[in-house]
Design an enzyme around this catalytic site. Structure first.
Site, PDB file in Angstrom:
ATOM      1  N   ASN A 107       0.827  -1.211   0.000  1.00 11.52           N
ATOM      2  CA  ASN A 107       0.000   0.000   0.000  1.00 11.52           C
ATOM      3  C   ASN A 107       0.861   1.260   0.000  1.00 11.52           C
ATOM      4  OD1 ASN A 107      -2.719  -0.527  -0.257  1.00 11.52           O
ATOM      5  ND2 ASN A 107      -3.003  -0.976   1.922  1.00 11.52           N
ATOM      6  N   GLU A 115      -6.312  -7.162   5.304  1.00  7.28           N
ATOM      7  CA  GLU A 115      -5.806  -8.037   4.239  1.00  7.28           C
ATOM      8  C   GLU A 115      -5.883  -9.492   4.678  1.00  7.28           C
ATOM      9  OE1 GLU A 115      -4.050  -5.939   6.066  1.00  7.28           O
ATOM     10  OE2 GLU A 115      -1.998  -6.615   6.439  1.00  7.28           O
TER      11      GLU A 115
END
Ligand SMILES: [Mg+2]
Length: 311
Positions: free
Chosen positions: A190, A226
């Protein structure tokens, strides 16, 4: 999306209505109004009505109030007291307008009233309205249980589903496995590639996990950021290890670039807890064990599977 139950009416499934009236003529009239559009079931007394409702779990009951023996009110009370049948919509059908009676009907949980003699247009419209409301509420309910990013079940759905699966597995006395999955170095991904790429990656990973789970009873949910969780009924540790390894391989095979990972591409780690439901284990401790196994997989270098048989 495949293995979440969306509780919607597929276009080829007709809504189910149970018609209850002690007078066959009334049943006949209602039957004529609804037989084309809905699947109908008939009962001429209260006991029969309850038995049919328990068996077919209809969407709606058209329930005569005045019947010998059990009245419509008795039937309604009975249905509402049973969690299995409490959600069925009840429309009372009554021979005369009586405000006190209607108040009582609504207090018992009815959704509407229809008066005899039956006007086909009004009756059809009222029933259609109830079906529309029910469809909307079922749809909202199913949307509330989906993870909007990945399209798989969300945590709320998992919280409802897991105890059910656990109960089924205890009844069948067949092994059950839980797989916890976590995308490796996802925060770094990210940070380097941005949140949009991160979202895209999670969607691909969810689809990939889903495509490896081929049996209809296998279940996947997004557990957190996640993290994903798979529930594999009727699967011992050996089978779950194979399945998880296939997921790990399939995610690696996506070849999503991740330069801040030691693998230089996106990978996933898996922790498994398997159990024979005859043992004295709770599903809560299963999740805990799967989580610990996932931790070991991470500690041991990631992109791999760890599993434990709980007893
Ligand atoms: Mg009657």
């Amino acid at each position: 999306m495949d293995n979440i139950e969306l509780n919607q009416y597929p276009n080829d499934t007709k809504g189910k209505i149970v018609i209850v009236d002690d007078q066959p003529l009334n049943i006949k009239i209602l039957h004529q109004i609804f037989s084309e559009e809905y699947e109908l079931f008939m009962a001429t007394n209260g006991e029969q009505a309850i038995a049919i409702c328990q068996k077919v779990l209809p969407d709606l009951v058209l329930l005569d109030i005045e019947m010998p023996g059990m009245s419509g009110f008795d039937v309604c009370q009975h249905l509402k007291a049973d969690p299995e049948t409490a959600g069925i919509g009840i429309i009372f059908v009554t021979g005369h307008f009586d405000e006190v009676q209607e108040v009582k009907g609504f207090q018992l949980g009815a959704v509407d009233f229809i008066h005899k003699p039956i006007n086909p247009i009004i009756t059809a419209a009222r029933v259609k309205n109830q079906f529309t409301l029910k469809r909307q509420s079922d749809l909202l309910h199913s949307i509330a249980l989906l993870d909007s990013l990945t399209g798989v079940a969300n945590r709320r759905h998992l919280d409802q589903r897991l105890p059910e699966l656990w109960k089924q597995c205890c009844r069948s006395k067949l092994p059950l496995s839980i797989v916890m999955l976590d995308v490796d170095f996802f925060k770094r991904f990210n940070d380097r590639y941005g949140h949009q790429e991160g979202d895209h990656c999670l969607r691909l990973v969810a689809q990939t996990i889903n495509s490896v789970l081929r049996r209809p009873m296998d279940y996947i949910a997004r557990y957190g950021g996640e993290e994903f969780i798979c529930i594999l009924p009727e699967t011992p540790l050996s089978g779950a290890l194979q399945m998880a390894q296939r997921i790990v391989d399939a995610v690696r095979a996506l070849h999503i670039e991740h330069l801040d990972s030691c693998f230089k591409e996106i990978t996933i780690s898996a922790g498994i807890a398997s159990v024979q439901p005859t043992s004295d284990v709770t599903w809560f401790s299963l999740i805990e064990t799967a989580d610990q196994q996932l931790y070991h997989a991470k500690e041991n270098g990631r992109n791999q599977v760890f599993g434990l048989e709980v007893s």
